[in-house]
Scaffold this motif. Sequence first.
Motif, PDB file in Angstrom:
ATOM      1  N   ASP A   1     -33.122  -2.754  19.671  1.00 46.54           N
ATOM      2  CA  ASP A   1     -33.388  -4.050  20.271  1.00 46.54           C
ATOM      3  C   ASP A   1     -33.329  -3.935  21.795  1.00 46.54           C
ATOM      4  O   ASP A   1     -32.457  -3.268  22.355  1.00 46.54           O
ATOM      5  N   LYS A   2     -34.268  -4.596  22.482  1.00 51.61           N
ATOM      6  CA  LYS A   2     -34.368  -4.444  23.938  1.00 51.61           C
ATOM      7  C   LYS A   2     -33.109  -4.909  24.661  1.00 51.61           C
ATOM      8  O   LYS A   2     -32.685  -4.293  25.641  1.00 51.61           O
ATOM      9  N   SER A   3     -32.511  -5.987  24.194  1.00 55.37           N
ATOM     10  CA  SER A   3     -31.298  -6.472  24.865  1.00 55.37           C
ATOM     11  C   SER A   3     -30.146  -5.485  24.694  1.00 55.37           C
ATOM     12  O   SER A   3     -29.319  -5.304  25.602  1.00 55.37           O
ATOM     13  N   LYS A   4     -30.091  -4.803  23.546  1.00 49.42           N
ATOM     14  CA  LYS A   4     -29.056  -3.785  23.338  1.00 49.42           C
ATOM     15  C   LYS A   4     -29.309  -2.559  24.204  1.00 49.42           C
ATOM     16  O   LYS A   4     -28.374  -1.942  24.724  1.00 49.42           O
ATOM     17  N   ALA A   5     -30.582  -2.216  24.362  1.00 47.51           N
ATOM     18  CA  ALA A   5     -30.924  -1.084  25.220  1.00 47.51           C
ATOM     19  C   ALA A   5     -30.522  -1.370  26.659  1.00 47.51           C
ATOM     20  O   ALA A   5     -29.991  -0.500  27.360  1.00 47.51           O
ATOM     21  N   LEU A   6     -30.776  -2.593  27.119  1.00 41.99           N
ATOM     22  CA  LEU A   6     -30.379  -2.973  28.472  1.00 41.99           C
ATOM     23  C   LEU A   6     -28.868  -2.886  28.636  1.00 41.99           C
ATOM     24  O   LEU A   6     -28.374  -2.391  29.658  1.00 41.99           O
TER      25      LEU A   6
ATOM     26  N   GLY B   1     -35.838   2.432  27.671  1.00 43.87           N
ATOM     27  CA  GLY B   1     -37.119   1.961  27.165  1.00 43.87           C
ATOM     28  C   GLY B   1     -37.614   2.781  25.994  1.00 43.87           C
ATOM     29  O   GLY B   1     -38.199   2.234  25.037  1.00 43.87           O
ATOM     30  N   THR B   2     -37.391   4.089  26.041  1.00 41.43           N
ATOM     31  CA  THR B   2     -37.791   4.947  24.915  1.00 41.43           C
ATOM     32  C   THR B   2     -36.997   4.583  23.665  1.00 41.43           C
ATOM     33  O   THR B   2     -37.549   4.561  22.551  1.00 41.43           O
TER      34      THR B   2
END
Length: 432
Positions: free
Chosen positions: A351-356, A343-344
Motif C-alpha cells: 500500500d502506498k501509504s505504508k510505503a511512505l 515506489g518499487t
Amino acid sequence: MKYLFSLIISFTILNLSAQQTPAPEQSQPISIVGATAHIGNGEVVENAIVVFESGKITQVSKLGEGEPKGKIIQAEGKHVYPGFIAPNSTLGLAEIDAVRATRDEDEIGTFLPHIRSVIAYNAESKIVESMRPNGVLMGQITPRGGRISGTSSIVQFDAWNWEDAIVKADDGIHMNWPRSFSRSGNWYDPDRRYEINKNYTKQLDELHTFFDKSKAYYQSDDFKKNTVYEAMKGLFSGDKTLFVHVDAEKEMLDLLAFKKEYNLKNIVIVGGAEAHRVANEINAANVPVLLQRVHSTPNFEGDDYDLPYKLPKLLSDKGILVGLETSGQMERMNTRNLPFYAGTAVAYGLDKSKALSMITLNTAKILGIDDFTGSLEVGKDATLFISQGDALDMQSNKLSHAFIQGRKISLESHQTELYKRYSNKYDHDIDE
C-alpha cells in the motif's frame, strides 16, 4: 613530486565544498494551501492547509476548516510530504571513493562502540547536498567496519558543521553479526559457491565475551573508567539501540536468542535479506527491520527473482515495523533514490501509504525521533517538502519547495547547476 601530490590532494579536497549556505531561521508563519498532504502515518488530507511557525507545525487541516497565516504558498494540484529519512547511511563520511583522504567511514579495530561517526561528518558534502532535490532531508550517519563499528547519530541536511547538523546524537551502536557462511570467488565468477564459516562459533564466543565484560562494567561501580565499555552502557539501560547488520536466517535466529540472553531492550535488524523466513519470530520478539536496498538481486538461485521488491510487503503483512535503508554499492550517491525504492515496493503490492511510512514515520520510530519528526503533525518539526506529483515516482518527484525545521532550503546542487549549464549549451546550439 611528493609536494605536487600533496598540492593536488589539497586542491581536490578544497573543491569538495558544497556551494549552498545554510538557510536562515524561519522569520514568519508559512502556510501551504490547497495541496494533498501525505501525513506519513497512513492518513491523506486533500485540499489541505499546513501551517508552520518558528520551525514547528502548528496546523494541519482541510481547506475551510482552518485559516492560513503569514506567507501563503498556493499549492493546488501539488503534494506535501514529511522529509524522507535515510537510515544506516555513510553520507558525509566519504566523498570520492577513489581518494582515500576523503573516506572516513571505517575505523581500524574490532570492538569500537566508542567511535562516534558524527564528528567526521562533512556537512558541506556535495553528495549530501544532492539528496535534497529528491526530498531526502535527514539521515542516520553510520560507521562501517569491525565487529562493532561504532556509534551513529542523526542529522539534518542543511548545516554549517556537524554540531549544527545533529538532530539526535549517539542514537545507537552498530554491530556486524558474524556470518555462518560466505561466498567464494569474485562476484563475476560463475562458479562461486557458498562455504561454511568454520570460525562462526569462535566469533560468537568473542562477541559473548565482549558483552559479558560490558555488562559487568555496567552493573558495577568498582571498575576504573573504560571508554569502550562506557559507550556500551546505553544498550543495557535501554537508552541506546543496538543496530545489528545481519541477513541470513540462522544468524537472525541466533541474534534473537542473544537479545533474550542479555535482556537487550532495543534491537533493530539492519539488512534482513532473509527476514521473511523468520518473520514470525522477529515479530514475536518485537524487533523492527531496516530492510536492505529494494533495488537488489536475490541471494539464492531458488529465491523468487522479485523477492527484494516484495520483501517490504511480506514483512509488513506479518506486523513487523519496517523502514527502508540504502546501503550497498555506490550507497552514498544512491541514497537519493530512497523514495523510488519505496515506489518499487508499491508496484509489488505494498500500500502506498505504508510505503511512505517506511521512509518517514516508521524510520523515525525505529530511530527514536518520532516524537518530533517523521510526519506532518502539530508540534513536530516543519521538515517537509512540496512536490509537483507523486514523490515515490521518479517521473513526478519534482520539488518546488523544501523546508528543514521551518527554514526554506535551496534545491540547487552541483548536479542541477551542471544540468542547467549543458541544457543552455545545447539549446543555444539548436537555436543557431
